[in-house]
Design a protein around this motif. Structure first.
Motif, PDB file in Angstrom:
ATOM      1  N   ILE A  90       0.849  -1.201   0.000  1.00 57.04           N
ATOM      2  CA  ILE A  90       0.000   0.000   0.000  1.00 57.04           C
ATOM      3  C   ILE A  90       0.873   1.235   0.000  1.00 57.04           C
ATOM      4  O   ILE A  90       1.805   1.346   0.802  1.00 57.04           O
ATOM      5  N   ALA A  91       0.574   2.158  -0.892  1.00 56.06           N
ATOM      6  CA  ALA A  91       1.277   3.443  -0.913  1.00 56.06           C
ATOM      7  C   ALA A  91       0.297   4.537  -0.536  1.00 56.06           C
ATOM      8  O   ALA A  91      -0.849   4.542  -1.009  1.00 56.06           O
ATOM      9  N   ILE A  92       0.745   5.450   0.313  1.00 56.97           N
ATOM     10  CA  ILE A  92      -0.073   6.597   0.693  1.00 56.97           C
ATOM     11  C   ILE A  92       0.653   7.857   0.246  1.00 56.97           C
ATOM     12  O   ILE A  92       1.771   8.125   0.687  1.00 56.97           O
ATOM     13  N   SER A  93       0.035   8.592  -0.663  1.00 57.00           N
ATOM     14  CA  SER A  93       0.642   9.806  -1.191  1.00 57.00           C
ATOM     15  C   SER A  93      -0.433  10.708  -1.763  1.00 57.00           C
ATOM     16  O   SER A  93      -1.129  10.321  -2.698  1.00 57.00           O
ATOM     17  N   HIS A  94      -0.579  11.889  -1.211  1.00 58.15           N
ATOM     18  CA  HIS A  94      -1.584  12.831  -1.702  1.00 58.15           C
ATOM     19  C   HIS A  94      -1.372  13.145  -3.175  1.00 58.15           C
ATOM     20  O   HIS A  94      -2.249  12.916  -4.004  1.00 58.15           O
ATOM     21  N   THR A  95      -0.187  13.612  -3.530  1.00 54.31           N
ATOM     22  CA  THR A  95       0.076  13.993  -4.919  1.00 54.31           C
ATOM     23  C   THR A  95       0.364  12.791  -5.794  1.00 54.31           C
ATOM     24  O   THR A  95       0.143  12.837  -7.008  1.00 54.31           O
ATOM     25  N   GLY A  96       0.867  11.715  -5.192  1.00 54.89           N
ATOM     26  CA  GLY A  96       1.238  10.531  -5.965  1.00 54.89           C
ATOM     27  C   GLY A  96       2.534  10.710  -6.726  1.00 54.89           C
ATOM     28  O   GLY A  96       2.880   9.888  -7.569  1.00 54.89           O
ATOM     29  N   THR A 115      -1.430  -4.361  -5.220  1.00 53.60           N
ATOM     30  CA  THR A 115      -0.974  -3.029  -4.831  1.00 53.60           C
ATOM     31  C   THR A 115      -2.153  -2.077  -4.715  1.00 53.60           C
ATOM     32  O   THR A 115      -3.078  -2.099  -5.525  1.00 53.60           O
ATOM     33  N   VAL A 116      -2.083  -1.252  -3.673  1.00 52.44           N
ATOM     34  CA  VAL A 116      -3.157  -0.315  -3.357  1.00 52.44           C
ATOM     35  C   VAL A 116      -2.553   1.074  -3.189  1.00 52.44           C
ATOM     36  O   VAL A 116      -1.493   1.223  -2.593  1.00 52.44           O
ATOM     37  N   ALA A 117      -3.237   2.076  -3.713  1.00 51.29           N
ATOM     38  CA  ALA A 117      -2.793   3.458  -3.519  1.00 51.29           C
ATOM     39  C   ALA A 117      -3.897   4.261  -2.857  1.00 51.29           C
ATOM     40  O   ALA A 117      -5.061   4.157  -3.238  1.00 51.29           O
ATOM     41  N   LEU A 118      -3.516   5.035  -1.860  1.00 50.62           N
ATOM     42  CA  LEU A 118      -4.402   6.051  -1.285  1.00 50.62           C
ATOM     43  C   LEU A 118      -3.846   7.382  -1.772  1.00 50.62           C
ATOM     44  O   LEU A 118      -2.798   7.829  -1.306  1.00 50.62           O
ATOM     45  N   THR A 119      -4.508   7.978  -2.749  1.00 54.77           N
ATOM     46  CA  THR A 119      -4.006   9.195  -3.362  1.00 54.77           C
ATOM     47  C   THR A 119      -5.151  10.039  -3.892  1.00 54.77           C
ATOM     48  O   THR A 119      -6.230   9.517  -4.169  1.00 54.77           O
ATOM     49  N   SER A 120      -4.901  11.318  -4.028  1.00 59.93           N
ATOM     50  CA  SER A 120      -5.905  12.214  -4.606  1.00 59.93           C
ATOM     51  C   SER A 120      -5.756  12.312  -6.116  1.00 59.93           C
ATOM     52  O   SER A 120      -6.583  12.935  -6.769  1.00 59.93           O
ATOM     53  N   PHE A 121      -4.701  11.691  -6.650  1.00 56.13           N
ATOM     54  CA  PHE A 121      -4.411  11.800  -8.076  1.00 56.13           C
ATOM     55  C   PHE A 121      -4.140  10.416  -8.668  1.00 56.13           C
ATOM     56  O   PHE A 121      -2.986   9.986  -8.756  1.00 56.13           O
ATOM     57  N   PRO A 122      -5.202   9.700  -9.079  1.00 52.92           N
ATOM     58  CA  PRO A 122      -5.052   8.332  -9.597  1.00 52.92           C
ATOM     59  C   PRO A 122      -4.144   8.227 -10.825  1.00 52.92           C
ATOM     60  O   PRO A 122      -3.548   7.183 -11.065  1.00 52.92           O
ATOM     61  N   GLY A 123      -4.016   9.297 -11.596  1.00 56.68           N
ATOM     62  CA  GLY A 123      -3.166   9.271 -12.783  1.00 56.68           C
ATOM     63  C   GLY A 123      -1.701   9.528 -12.498  1.00 56.68           C
ATOM     64  O   GLY A 123      -0.881   9.540 -13.412  1.00 56.68           O
ATOM     65  N   PRO A 125       2.186   8.759 -10.778  1.00 60.04           N
ATOM     66  CA  PRO A 125       3.009   7.542 -10.754  1.00 60.04           C
ATOM     67  C   PRO A 125       2.587   6.541  -9.674  1.00 60.04           C
ATOM     68  O   PRO A 125       2.547   5.336  -9.928  1.00 60.04           O
ATOM     69  N   VAL A 126       2.261   7.027  -8.487  1.00 64.56           N
ATOM     70  CA  VAL A 126       1.812   6.118  -7.427  1.00 64.56           C
ATOM     71  C   VAL A 126       0.478   5.488  -7.809  1.00 64.56           C
ATOM     72  O   VAL A 126       0.287   4.277  -7.664  1.00 64.56           O
ATOM     73  N   GLY A 127      -0.448   6.277  -8.329  1.00 66.60           N
ATOM     74  CA  GLY A 127      -1.742   5.746  -8.735  1.00 66.60           C
ATOM     75  C   GLY A 127      -1.624   4.713  -9.842  1.00 66.60           C
ATOM     76  O   GLY A 127      -2.310   3.684  -9.825  1.00 66.60           O
ATOM     77  N   ARG A 128      -0.739   4.959 -10.794  1.00 64.32           N
ATOM     78  CA  ARG A 128      -0.563   4.033 -11.922  1.00 64.32           C
ATOM     79  C   ARG A 128       0.096   2.727 -11.502  1.00 64.32           C
ATOM     80  O   ARG A 128      -0.059   1.708 -12.178  1.00 64.32           O
ATOM     81  N   ALA A 129       0.837   2.739 -10.390  1.00 71.63           N
ATOM     82  CA  ALA A 129       1.500   1.524  -9.910  1.00 71.63           C
ATOM     83  C   ALA A 129       0.557   0.642  -9.097  1.00 71.63           C
ATOM     84  O   ALA A 129       0.953  -0.441  -8.655  1.00 71.63           O
ATOM     85  N   ALA A 130      -0.679   1.098  -8.898  1.00 70.63           N
ATOM     86  CA  ALA A 130      -1.625   0.378  -8.037  1.00 70.63           C
ATOM     87  C   ALA A 130      -2.657  -0.409  -8.827  1.00 70.63           C
ATOM     88  O   ALA A 130      -3.134   0.037  -9.872  1.00 70.63           O
TER      89      ALA A 130
END
Length: 195
Positions: A90-96, A115-123, A125-130
């Protein structure tokens, strides 16, 4: 002081209402199921996202789940490289946009972990890795990583995940949760939470 207090509290209320409107319950259900059935859950975050990243493993302990938070980039990579299809990253990142967090999540995914992302921006890098993205949609702008509304949003999602896990795992984990509650009570003298 009155103006500052009103402004901050109003912004946090609006951020929580924003999450309430945007929370994808189907994705939440998948995340909860994956967490409850994981051999190991590793969380990755940087900076202020470390607060919610540390909060989830503590809550997972109540359910007897093996969860850890890694805030150091080298530890993140080491952890991610060890994850398998039986695990969740799980990655937690507002901007990603945190490069090391995105790298760790991508590495966990390569190893077969969910893989799971908690982010405000799904597009991002963090969002795309989830595989699964839970939006922490916050009124804060992408550059306002320091905003208190960001932390409130992230912590709220962590609380929702925990309560959903608690509800779903109540029957199958009752004995384990009772042991944890008893240990806490004996150590601190605090009343055990009803299970």
């Amino acid at each position: 002081l009155d103006s500052i207090a009103q402004k901050i509290l109003a912004a946090n209320i609006m951020a929580l209402q924003d999450i309430q409107r945007s929370l994808d319950l189907a994705v939440l259900e998948q995340v909860v199921d994956k967490l409850l059935n994981a051999r190991r859950v590793d969380l990755y975050a940087a900076g202020r996202a470390g607060t919610p990243a540390r909060a989830l493993p503590l809550k997972c302990m109540h359910l007897g789940l093996n969860a850890n938070a890694f805030l150091d980039s080298q530890m993140q990579v080491m952890s991610a490289a060890a994850l398998t299809a039986a695990d969740v990253g799980i990655a937690i990142s507002h901007t990603g946009m945190q490069r090391q967090v995105a790298q760790a999540l991508a590495l966990a995914r390569e190893g077969g972990a969910t893989t799971v992302a908690l982010t405000s921006f799904p597009g991002s890098p963090v969002g795309r890795a989830a595989d699964l993205v839970l939006s922490t949609a916050s009124l804060a702008a992408a550059i306002s990583y320091d905003s208190p509304t960001v932390r409130s949003a992230q912590l709220a999602i962590v609380d929702v995940i925990y309560e959903a896990m608690l509800l779903q795992a109540r029957e199958r984990s009752r004995d384990r949760m009772a042991r944890v509650a008893s240990a806490i009570q004996q150590n601190t003298g605090a009343p055990a939470r009803q299970i």
